[in-house]
Enzyme design. Sequence first.
Site, PDB file in Angstrom:
ATOM      1  N   CYS A   1     -10.781   1.699  -7.765  1.00  0.00           N
ATOM      2  CA  CYS A   1      -9.890   2.063  -6.672  1.00  0.00           C
ATOM      3  C   CYS A   1      -9.919   0.941  -5.650  1.00  0.00           C
ATOM      4  CB  CYS A   1     -10.329   3.379  -6.035  1.00  0.00           C
ATOM      5  SG  CYS A   1      -9.348   3.879  -4.601  1.00  0.00           S
TER       6      CYS A   1
ATOM      7  N   TRP B   1       0.831  -1.191   0.000  1.00  0.00           N
ATOM      8  CA  TRP B   1       0.000   0.000   0.000  1.00  0.00           C
ATOM      9  C   TRP B   1       0.879   1.261   0.000  1.00  0.00           C
ATOM     10  CZ3 TRP B   1      -0.326   3.954   3.671  1.00  0.00           C
ATOM     11  CH2 TRP B   1      -1.324   4.901   3.423  1.00  0.00           C
TER      12      TRP B   1
ATOM     13  N   ASP C   1      -2.657   5.524  -3.298  1.00  0.00           N
ATOM     14  CA  ASP C   1      -3.026   6.537  -2.310  1.00  0.00           C
ATOM     15  C   ASP C   1      -1.870   7.484  -2.027  1.00  0.00           C
ATOM     16  OD1 ASP C   1      -5.623   5.751  -1.984  1.00  0.00           O
ATOM     17  OD2 ASP C   1      -5.294   4.640  -0.133  1.00  0.00           O
TER      18      ASP C   1
ATOM     19  N   ARG D   1     -10.478  -1.830   8.886  1.00  0.00           N
ATOM     20  CA  ARG D   1     -11.094  -0.522   8.671  1.00  0.00           C
ATOM     21  C   ARG D   1     -12.560  -0.544   9.097  1.00  0.00           C
ATOM     22  NH1 ARG D   1     -12.744   3.141   4.120  1.00  0.00           N
ATOM     23  NH2 ARG D   1     -11.748   5.145   4.487  1.00  0.00           N
TER      24      ARG D   1
ATOM     25  N   LYS E   1     -16.478   6.746  -8.470  1.00  0.00           N
ATOM     26  CA  LYS E   1     -15.215   6.214  -7.944  1.00  0.00           C
ATOM     27  C   LYS E   1     -15.575   5.002  -7.089  1.00  0.00           C
ATOM     28  CE  LYS E   1     -11.060   7.534  -5.305  1.00  0.00           C
ATOM     29  NZ  LYS E   1     -10.048   7.484  -6.386  1.00  0.00           N
ATOM     30  N   TRP E   2     -15.235   3.798  -7.587  1.00  0.00           N
ATOM     31  CA  TRP E   2     -15.635   2.525  -6.969  1.00  0.00           C
ATOM     32  C   TRP E   2     -14.454   1.999  -6.161  1.00  0.00           C
ATOM     33  CZ3 TRP E   2     -20.106  -0.553  -8.813  1.00  0.00           C
ATOM     34  CH2 TRP E   2     -20.192  -1.818  -8.229  1.00  0.00           C
ATOM     35  N   ASP E   3     -14.588   2.030  -4.841  1.00  0.00           N
ATOM     36  CA  ASP E   3     -13.475   1.675  -3.958  1.00  0.00           C
ATOM     37  C   ASP E   3     -13.640   0.270  -3.386  1.00  0.00           C
ATOM     38  OD1 ASP E   3     -11.081   2.102  -2.633  1.00  0.00           O
ATOM     39  OD2 ASP E   3     -11.684   4.035  -1.815  1.00  0.00           O
TER      40      ASP E   3
ATOM     41  N   ASP F   1     -16.239  12.691  -2.339  1.00  0.00           N
ATOM     42  CA  ASP F   1     -15.706  11.414  -1.877  1.00  0.00           C
ATOM     43  C   ASP F   1     -16.520  10.892  -0.690  1.00  0.00           C
ATOM     44  OD1 ASP F   1     -13.427   9.449  -0.820  1.00  0.00           O
ATOM     45  OD2 ASP F   1     -12.799  10.126  -2.804  1.00  0.00           O
ATOM     46  N   ASP F   2     -15.904  10.104   0.148  1.00  0.00           N
ATOM     47  CA  ASP F   2     -16.555   9.419   1.260  1.00  0.00           C
ATOM     48  C   ASP F   2     -17.242  10.416   2.200  1.00  0.00           C
ATOM     49  OD1 ASP F   2     -17.286   7.447   3.018  1.00  0.00           O
ATOM     50  OD2 ASP F   2     -15.260   6.705   3.380  1.00  0.00           O
TER      51      ASP F   2
ATOM     52  N   ASN G   1     -11.685  -1.393   0.049  1.00  0.00           N
ATOM     53  CA  ASN G   1     -10.673  -1.014   1.019  1.00  0.00           C
ATOM     54  C   ASN G   1     -10.262  -2.107   2.005  1.00  0.00           C
ATOM     55  OD1 ASN G   1      -9.704   1.678   0.587  1.00  0.00           O
ATOM     56  ND2 ASN G   1     -11.779   2.393   0.978  1.00  0.00           N
TER      57      ASN G   1
END
Length: 697
Positions: free
Chosen positions: A498, A175, A520, A417, A450-452, A340-341, A454
């Site tokens: 993403c 990462w 990132d 997370r 934007k498809w994340d 974003d988030d 995590n």
Amino acid sequence: MLEIAGTGRTWLLSGPTSSYAVHLTEDDELLHLHWGPRIALVDAEALAVRPLPDYWPFESPLDGREEYPVEGGPRFVRPALSVRTGERRGTEWRFEAYETAGGAEGDELRLRFRDAGLVITLHYRMRHDVVERWVTLTHDAPDSAGPVELLRADSATWTLPERDGWRLSQLHGRWAAESRLVSADLTYGEKVIGSRRGHTGHQHLPWVALDTDATEERGEVYACALGWSGSWRIAVAQLPDARVQITGGAGYDDSGLLRLAAGESFTTPVFAGLWTALGHGGASRAWHAYQRAFVVPDADRDRPVLYNSWEATEFDISEEQQRTLARRAAAIGVELFVVDDGWFGARTSDRAGLGDWTPNPDRFPAGVRPLAEYVHTLGMQFGIWVEPEMVNPDSDLYRTHPDWVQFQSGRKRTEFRNQLVLNLAREDVRQYLWEQLDGLLSSAPIDYVKWDFNRCFTDAGWPGEDYPQRLWVDHVQGLYALLDRLRAAHPGVAFESCSGGGGRIDLGVLARTDQVWTSDNTDPLDRLAIQEGFSQIHPARVMAAWVTDSPNTQLNDRVSSLRFRFVSAMAGVLGVGGDLARWTEAELAEAREWVALYREIRHVVQRGDLHRLRRPTGGLSAVQYVLGGESVVLAWLQAQHHGEPVPALRLRGLDPSATYECRETGEVHRGAVLMHHGLRTGLKGDLDAAVLRLRRI
């Protein structure tokens, strides 16, 4: 082009500069004949009559020569196919027929084999000089027959010609330090890379390249890339007789991939291969052209300059705040504004809200439509962030459907997370996500998603499922189906892949998204090495790169000029991610000039041929893009000793008989001078950067 010998047992695929040939013996052994410079069918037929060596009993004459080694029989190499039924394990296939399929995408060759109720079809297609290979496995026995378990079903095995001193290049990382290029001598035995994490992973990109003495612009290079967005494995083996084979496909281990009932089939992902005599740079340019032509959607359309609000706001988000940022973004020339988030559910931190894809009523009381429409009035497109495959335990979705996540019965559900992974192998989960996302995209004029993703798979269980191992494959296929369905229903919406940065980048996801979030890590100096590795396989057209604040408090507190940050990010799809509300008027004015310059040159950067002029190993580094009579050079000076002159750049890809205007210097140079004697930039001092524009006149 596909050619077939008169015997119907030798096949030759040819591109502009290369050929690939296979041959079926009278014993139904499928042998690899040739992969390399373009040859004629008569040459392939001459190769087909060469006898196999007599190695038995301690070595197999098939090893290192067989096109697609299966488990069973006189073989000792790693099998590409390993199957098990209730009665036996392994494959003893017989050839049935070949078929061809034409069309605008090129000729496809299909070689069909059978082992009892299992039909194995090997697919080949040449696109430019890239050979695409994949396999279809069909269980066509009567309904009363038992299932066939696919322990391993790789997409292809690639056989390299006999050479001394192979060198293996790969992209490794973690990462915030993805896509780092490393090369080493290949030794006897196997080198295995891959991911057992459920996604492509930050640790390796599914790509390898082999050469013996290639430079950036000269020498033979063999490269392979896998199009799969889940767990995967590529094994590079130097066999006892020094021959080299590369085998790769979906799944990391051999514990079980899928189980096919009668009437079911499985098609592996594409494992693509490329040969070139133009060095590593030539291989990169061939990969880029292939992806722009055949993989990436709408690749002939240049990607817009975007602004993303994450680093400015994180979870402290409101509609008025976003409007303020949008006005500033529009003023510097941004074309796409992305929230974003933090816009949905109870998402005031990373501890809650994932899975509840409806706007937070306190932050967006009328939904996101008013903000999206306001952004449009400013002359920008509107985008939004989602992470559909994840759920927080603190969410309405999880409280209603705790069984929808991946988990093992009787075991603790591991959280990273503060989130768990939804099981997209389940049809009800996919249907829920379709309804949520289709509703979101229908509720407001949204142009970009934007498809994340995590977190990695950990407790990849599926209680109650008869064959839970299929989750690893079916989750990825469910992701593909959901993306395909959304793109079909909303053709004007662009998607970015993403995964905490570069954790999901491969040919499979690129066939369904318009760009990817490379890392990132937005530090402009760190990004030079990340972007160099990324460019080995993927084009600038899909490589998102942001200009963020200095010092870079997200990572390393490094201080860098706005000039260096912009020129670093201009090597791909330019984005801005800093807190524009805190930028000074002077910074905003300078940013406006850089954005305007990028918008003038982006067609060359995003669609041009890439030449890596100098590697980012310290001192001066530079890349060049060439498109028709235009060229752009981006150069970065990382460090300079006192009194040391900046090295000259020897340019590539220009017409030596032409005259070019170089706008950075204001002088007019002859192309031969630029290429062979070099061009000096005006760089001076550490962390300086330059943009040079050349136009044939």
